[in-house]
Design an enzyme around this catalytic site. Structure first.
Site, PDB file in Angstrom:
ATOM      1  N   SER A 103       0.865  -1.183   0.000  1.00 62.04           N
ATOM      2  CA  SER A 103       0.000   0.000   0.000  1.00 62.04           C
ATOM      3  C   SER A 103       0.894   1.221   0.000  1.00 62.04           C
ATOM      4  CB  SER A 103      -0.892   0.021   1.242  1.00 62.04           C
ATOM      5  OG  SER A 103      -1.297   1.351   1.499  1.00 62.04           O
ATOM      6  N   HIS A 153      -1.314  -1.287  -4.166  1.00 59.68           N
ATOM      7  CA  HIS A 153      -2.586  -0.985  -3.506  1.00 59.68           C
ATOM      8  C   HIS A 153      -2.656   0.526  -3.271  1.00 59.68           C
ATOM      9  CE1 HIS A 153      -5.930  -2.199  -0.787  1.00 59.68           C
ATOM     10  NE2 HIS A 153      -5.517  -1.209  -0.025  1.00 59.68           N
ATOM     11  N   ASP A 162      -4.804   3.525  -1.631  1.00 62.80           N
ATOM     12  CA  ASP A 162      -5.845   3.805  -0.645  1.00 62.80           C
ATOM     13  C   ASP A 162      -6.442   5.187  -0.884  1.00 62.80           C
ATOM     14  OD1 ASP A 162      -5.943   1.486   1.071  1.00 62.80           O
ATOM     15  OD2 ASP A 162      -3.880   1.977   1.604  1.00 62.80           O
ATOM     16  N   MET A 185      -9.118   7.921   0.029  1.00 61.38           N
ATOM     17  CA  MET A 185      -9.933   8.342   1.180  1.00 61.38           C
ATOM     18  C   MET A 185     -10.502   9.727   0.922  1.00 61.38           C
ATOM     19  SD  MET A 185      -7.547   7.032   4.304  1.00 61.38           S
ATOM     20  CE  MET A 185      -6.660   5.460   4.205  1.00 61.38           C
ATOM     21  N   HIS A 187      -8.409   0.885  -3.648  1.00 61.88           N
ATOM     22  CA  HIS A 187      -9.296   0.648  -2.503  1.00 61.88           C
ATOM     23  C   HIS A 187     -10.029   1.948  -2.205  1.00 61.88           C
ATOM     24  CE1 HIS A 187      -9.447  -0.462   2.093  1.00 61.88           C
ATOM     25  NE2 HIS A 187     -10.644  -0.368   1.564  1.00 61.88           N
ATOM     26  N   MET A 196     -12.209   4.114  -0.169  1.00 55.12           N
ATOM     27  CA  MET A 196     -12.809   4.362   1.147  1.00 55.12           C
ATOM     28  C   MET A 196     -13.519   5.701   1.053  1.00 55.12           C
ATOM     29  SD  MET A 196      -9.600   2.910   3.299  1.00 55.12           S
ATOM     30  CE  MET A 196      -8.555   3.071   1.860  1.00 55.12           C
ATOM     31  N   MET A 233     -11.132  -5.992   6.124  1.00 58.84           N
ATOM     32  CA  MET A 233     -10.291  -4.993   6.795  1.00 58.84           C
ATOM     33  C   MET A 233      -9.918  -5.496   8.189  1.00 58.84           C
ATOM     34  SD  MET A 233      -9.679  -2.473   4.805  1.00 58.84           S
ATOM     35  CE  MET A 233      -8.813  -1.512   6.052  1.00 58.84           C
ATOM     36  N   ASP A 247      -6.143  -6.433   4.819  1.00 60.17           N
ATOM     37  CA  ASP A 247      -5.569  -5.084   4.750  1.00 60.17           C
ATOM     38  C   ASP A 247      -5.662  -4.429   6.116  1.00 60.17           C
ATOM     39  OD1 ASP A 247      -4.742  -2.578   3.956  1.00 60.17           O
ATOM     40  OD2 ASP A 247      -6.556  -2.101   2.825  1.00 60.17           O
TER      41      ASP A 247
HETATM   42  C1  DX5 Z   1      -6.092   1.514   5.932  1.00 60.39           C
HETATM   43  C2  DX5 Z   1      -5.706   1.233   4.487  1.00 60.39           C
HETATM   44  C3  DX5 Z   1      -4.581   0.275   4.442  1.00 60.39           C
HETATM   45  C4  DX5 Z   1      -3.345   0.807   5.104  1.00 60.39           C
HETATM   46  C5  DX5 Z   1      -2.526  -0.329   5.599  1.00 60.39           C
HETATM   47  O1  DX5 Z   1      -7.119   2.412   5.981  1.00 60.39           O
HETATM   48  O2  DX5 Z   1      -6.776   0.687   3.765  1.00 60.39           O
HETATM   49  O3  DX5 Z   1      -4.310  -0.169   3.103  1.00 60.39           O
HETATM   50  O4  DX5 Z   1      -2.577   1.610   4.253  1.00 60.39           O
HETATM   51  O5  DX5 Z   1      -1.460   0.168   6.371  1.00 60.39           O
HETATM   52  P1  DX5 Z   1      -0.624  -0.790   7.341  1.00 60.39           P
HETATM   53  O6  DX5 Z   1      -0.194  -1.974   6.551  1.00 60.39           O
HETATM   54  O7  DX5 Z   1       0.486   0.070   7.820  1.00 60.39           O
HETATM   55  O8  DX5 Z   1      -1.585  -1.178   8.436  1.00 60.39           O
HETATM   56 ZN    ZN Z   2      -6.335  -0.357   1.753  1.00 54.70          ZN
END
Ligand code: DX5
Ligand code: ZN
Length: 232
Positions: free
Chosen positions: A19, A44, A46, A48, A78, A80, A149, A184
């Site tokens: 990620s 990956h 993320d 947000m 991903h 969110m 998650m 994840d």
């Molecule tokens: C969390 C994200 C993850 C995050 C994982 O909200 O969806 O992908 O980046 O980070 P680590 O591996 O550090 O927990």
């Molecule tokens: Zn993620």
């Protein structure tokens, strides 16, 4: 259709997806290249929106930059966000290969999965730690991937929530061979074995990879002893 092949028909399992949330954004292209050289299977991203989760990260422009810099990389996005349907076309245009959205954002996901497939991408359904696994069970057939998650989403570097492994154990036996089970959040050298044993075959990690200096060692540890898979 590289992603469709990698996600639905991988040649080894588990797949490992760094990620980029914990990467050095000022050197993002180099960071991504370094993890690919170190054996990462896909990236990956993320995304947000500051509403679905209390953080802001990246959008289609960053995805498009990575696609231009690395034409071959498989990009696992991903989402969110409160309204993932708004972002299917922008991420498809930005060169994403795969889109995962949350059951908490779209409780009836069939139409959105179809839309993602019609755009030529694979589709995943994610479930947050507090949500009952029964929310996703009726929709498994439709998707290419289920993302369980293991932290409450929003930030990298949080502690793994072991209770979510029960969800993995509930989902894993219900999936076909061409579907992936992704974990994840808080996955690292200490927690990954339990994830793999429960049935996860796509491992995401941000801090456990980008927080180290030896990406290859980190990725090898997360993968464990891979199973080679006959491809069809
Ligand atoms: C969390 C994200 C993850 C995050 C994982 O909200 O969806 O992908 O980046 O980070 P680590 O591996 O550090 O927990
Ligand atoms: Zn993620």
């Amino acid at each position: 259709m590289v992603a469709r092949t990698l996600i639905t028909n991988p040649t080894r399992r588990p797949l490992v997806a760094p990620s980029i949330l914990s990467a050095d954004f000022a050197r993002l292209g180099d960071e991504v290249r370094a993890t690919l050289d170190a054996g990462a299977d896909l990236m990956h991203l993320d995304v947000m929106d500051g509403h679905f989760v209390p953080n802001l990260t990246m959008g289609p422009a960053l995805c498009a930059s990575l696609r231009r810099a690395l034409p071959e990389v498989v990009l696992d996005v991903h989402l969110m966000v409160d309204d993932p349907a708004r972002f299917v076309a922008p991420f498809a245009a930005a060169g994403a290969d795969h889109l995962t959205f949350h059951i908490e954002a779209v409780p009836e996901p069939a139409a959105l999965v179809r839309e993602i497939h019609d755009a030529g991408l694979t589709a995943g359904l994610a479930i947050n730690p507090p949500t009952d696994v029964r929310a996703v069970l009726p929709h498994l057939d439709a998707v290419d991937l289920v993302l369980v998650m293991s932290v409450n989403p929003g930030f990298s570097g949080q502690a793994f929530i072991p209770e979510v492994l029960d969800k993995v154990r509930a989902v894993a036996p219900r999936l076909r061979d061409d579907q992936r089970l992704e974990m994840d959040g808080g996955v690292n050298a200490r927690t990954v074995e339990a994830c793999r044993a429960a049935g996860c075959d796509l491992i995401v990690a941000a801090s456990a990879i980008f927080g180290t200096t030896d990406y290859r060692a980190a990725i090898d540890t997360l993968r464990g002893r891979p199973i080679s898979v006959e491809t069809t």
